[in-house]
Design an enzyme around this catalytic site. Structure first.
Site, PDB file in Angstrom:
ATOM      1  N   LYS A   1      35.505  25.122  71.517  1.00 24.18           N
ATOM      2  CA  LYS A   1      35.833  23.752  71.943  1.00 24.18           C
ATOM      3  C   LYS A   1      37.124  23.722  72.733  1.00 24.18           C
ATOM      4  CE  LYS A   1      33.154  20.991  68.752  1.00 24.18           C
ATOM      5  NZ  LYS A   1      33.141  20.009  67.677  1.00 24.18           N
TER       6      LYS A   1
ATOM      7  N   LYS B   1      23.216  27.032  71.820  1.00 21.11           N
ATOM      8  CA  LYS B   1      22.713  26.052  70.847  1.00 21.11           C
ATOM      9  C   LYS B   1      22.362  24.730  71.544  1.00 21.11           C
ATOM     10  CE  LYS B   1      25.453  23.612  68.399  1.00 21.11           C
ATOM     11  NZ  LYS B   1      26.454  22.968  67.562  1.00 21.11           N
TER      12      LYS B   1
ATOM     13  N   LYS C   1      24.145  17.803  71.332  1.00 23.07           N
ATOM     14  CA  LYS C   1      24.069  16.411  71.780  1.00 23.07           C
ATOM     15  C   LYS C   1      24.990  16.144  72.961  1.00 23.07           C
ATOM     16  CE  LYS C   1      26.126  14.821  67.442  1.00 23.07           C
ATOM     17  NZ  LYS C   1      27.222  15.724  67.113  1.00 23.07           N
TER      18      LYS C   1
HETATM   19  P1  TYM Z   1      27.481  18.251  63.909  1.00 19.12           P
HETATM   20  O1  TYM Z   1      27.735  16.784  64.003  1.00 19.12           O
HETATM   21  O2  TYM Z   1      27.775  19.096  65.072  1.00 19.12           O
HETATM   22  O3  TYM Z   1      25.997  18.512  63.474  1.00 19.12           O
HETATM   23  C1  TYM Z   1      25.453  17.911  62.317  1.00 19.12           C
HETATM   24  C2  TYM Z   1      24.530  18.870  61.592  1.00 19.12           C
HETATM   25  O4  TYM Z   1      23.434  19.245  62.413  1.00 19.12           O
HETATM   26  C3  TYM Z   1      23.368  20.650  62.544  1.00 19.12           C
HETATM   27  N1  TYM Z   1      22.961  20.980  63.926  1.00 19.12           N
HETATM   28  C4  TYM Z   1      22.024  21.879  64.239  1.00 19.12           C
HETATM   29  N2  TYM Z   1      21.227  22.653  63.475  1.00 19.12           N
HETATM   30  C5  TYM Z   1      20.359  23.474  64.110  1.00 19.12           C
HETATM   31  N3  TYM Z   1      20.258  23.561  65.462  1.00 19.12           N
HETATM   32  C6  TYM Z   1      21.037  22.817  66.271  1.00 19.12           C
HETATM   33  N4  TYM Z   1      20.928  22.904  67.586  1.00 19.12           N
HETATM   34  C7  TYM Z   1      21.975  21.910  65.660  1.00 19.12           C
HETATM   35  N5  TYM Z   1      22.872  21.033  66.143  1.00 19.12           N
HETATM   36  C8  TYM Z   1      23.473  20.471  65.075  1.00 19.12           C
HETATM   37  C9  TYM Z   1      24.791  21.132  62.269  1.00 19.12           C
HETATM   38  O5  TYM Z   1      24.812  22.476  61.836  1.00 19.12           O
HETATM   39  C10 TYM Z   1      25.227  20.174  61.180  1.00 19.12           C
HETATM   40  O6  TYM Z   1      24.750  20.565  59.920  1.00 19.12           O
HETATM   41  N6  TYM Z   1      31.453  19.745  61.258  1.00 19.12           N
HETATM   42  C11 TYM Z   1      30.148  19.134  61.165  1.00 19.12           C
HETATM   43  C12 TYM Z   1      30.155  17.767  60.552  1.00 19.12           C
HETATM   44  C13 TYM Z   1      30.802  17.652  59.209  1.00 19.12           C
HETATM   45  C14 TYM Z   1      30.231  18.079  57.986  1.00 19.12           C
HETATM   46  C15 TYM Z   1      31.194  17.707  56.987  1.00 19.12           C
HETATM   47  C16 TYM Z   1      29.060  18.715  57.634  1.00 19.12           C
HETATM   48  C17 TYM Z   1      32.007  17.079  58.958  1.00 19.12           C
HETATM   49  N7  TYM Z   1      32.222  17.098  57.592  1.00 19.12           N
HETATM   50  C18 TYM Z   1      30.971  17.974  55.652  1.00 19.12           C
HETATM   51  C19 TYM Z   1      28.842  19.004  56.281  1.00 19.12           C
HETATM   52  C20 TYM Z   1      29.790  18.632  55.308  1.00 19.12           C
HETATM   53  C21 TYM Z   1      29.572  19.003  62.577  1.00 19.12           C
HETATM   54  O7  TYM Z   1      30.285  18.952  63.537  1.00 19.12           O
HETATM   55  O8  TYM Z   1      28.256  18.822  62.616  1.00 19.12           O
END
Ligand code: TYM
Length: 332
Positions: free
Chosen positions: A113, A195, A198
């Site tokens: 990032k 990957k 969004k």
């Molecule tokens: P984020 O918002 O990027 O994504 C949310 C969840 O979706 C999964 N994900 C994917 N899985 C498979 N293939 C993909 N292309 C894909 N894109 C997204 C992510 O692995 C995630 O599980 N840091 C985290 C958010 C967070 C969080 C937490 C998660 C903040 N606090 C506490 C669990 C527990 C994040 O940025 O996810």
């Protein structure tokens, strides 16, 4: 015996994709019946990148509505917005004081990032995984269903839980990641070694959960594969076609080996892509339709988030009080 606790969250930094369902949401829906579950929209994490306030507000409600549309049941699970529960940030400070600089510097997502947003490498981006650890530990969660990209962040949460327990006394459960074997990393349709995300500026690379049937079909028809013509599952050498096989598995539940066997005689991708396109459109359609209904009733959605925040705050406050006391902060 009390049920074990599940916690997870997603950032409202854009529209959710099929990757979010594959890596996380479908497991939330599954686990909520066996576990005491909390699912939050992590708006404070989203502001580590520049966000337009009006969009952030919209996406926060969109993401909450999508949780419900995908099958998270607010009668079973606590659904809330992270910033409505200030205890997350309060615990994050205590954990920040237990985290080495090197532990944050090592995070691959921070490195990626800070390359991508080189004009905005803020301290929040750097300490982001500590806030994530606080999200998890403030409910003493046991299990965290996420996609593969969150594994390293989870490792930090585990280390911080152990460190706190060791330095003070047994307080936190050491949380376990729950990552699907297949679908833990859905790849971009345009650059299948990356990957699906969004925030990808190329909208053809991602299948959004709000995309229409036609848009979904067209994106899959145009997906980048390779110059071979056999349908083989090999994520390292054939990432494009493997990603399409994974999507077909997700949409139909047919095991990957069976899909590969069924298509073993194929001599091109056109027919296979058509099958994947139709299956994925069929899979997303009911989610999108439920989303549109749920999102249209803002009062009902706000009511879910309000009662979710109330439940979450009570629980988080209990853990935070215990932590403050152990650390030696004087209570009033
Ligand atoms: P984020 O918002 O990027 O994504 C949310 C969840 O979706 C999964 N994900 C994917 N899985 C498979 N293939 C993909 N292309 C894909 N894109 C997204 C992510 O692995 C995630 O599980 N840091 C985290 C958010 C967070 C969080 C937490 C998660 C903040 N606090 C506490 C669990 C527990 C994040 O940025 O996810």
């Amino acid at each position: 015996m009390d049920k074990h606790v599940v916690l997870s969250g997603m950032q409202p930094s854009g529209e959710l994709t099929i990757g979010h369902v594959a890596g996380a949401l479908r497991n939330w829906v599954k686990l909520q019946h066996e576990y005491d579950s909390l699912f939050c929209v992590v708006d404070l994490h989203a502001i580590t990148a520049k966000q337009e306030p009006a969009k952030l507000r919209k996406w926060t409600l969109d993401v909450a509505a999508m949780y419900l549309a995908a099958g998270v049941d607010p009668q079973q699970s606590t659904v809330f917005v992270q910033s409505h529960v200030p205890e997350h940030v309060q615990l994050a400070w205590v954990l920040t004081c237990l985290t080495g600089m090197g532990e944050c510097t090592r995070m691959t997502q921070f490195k990626e990032k800070s390359d991508r947003y080189s004009d905005n490498i803020n301290v929040g981006l750097f300490t982001y995984p500590i806030l994530m650890a606080a999200d998890i530990l403030v409910y003493n969660a046991h299990v965290v269903p996420v996609g593969e990209d969150q594994k390293q962040h989870l490792e930090l949460a585990r280390n911080l839980a152990e460190r706190f327990n060791h330095r003070y006394s047994e307080t936190f459960n050491v949380p376990e990641p729950y990552i699907p074997d297949i679908g833990g990393r859905i790849m971009s349709l345009q650059e299948p070694t990356k990957k699906m995300s969004k925030s990808d500026p190329n909208t053809n690379a991602s299948i959004f959960l709000v995309d229409s049937d036609d848009v979904i079909r067209n994106k899959i028809r145009r997906a980048v594969t390779d110059s071979e013509s056999t349908i083989v599952f090999d994520e390292d050498h054939r990432p494009g076609i493997s990603n399409l096989i994974t999507l077909l598995h997700l949409a139909t539940n047919v095991p990957v080996e069976q899909i590969v066997q069924q298509w073993s005689g194929a001599t091109g991708y056109a027919e296979f892509k058509e099958t994947v396109a139709n299956a994925v459109a069929d899979y997303i359609r009911p989610i999108r339709e439920r989303f549109l209904t749920i999102r249209a009733d803002t009062d009902a959605l706000n009511a879910v988030l309000e009662s979710g925040a109330e439940v979450a705050r009570k629980r988080a406050l209990k853990v935070l009080r215990k932590v403050y006391k152990k650390v030696g902060l004087v209570a009033l």
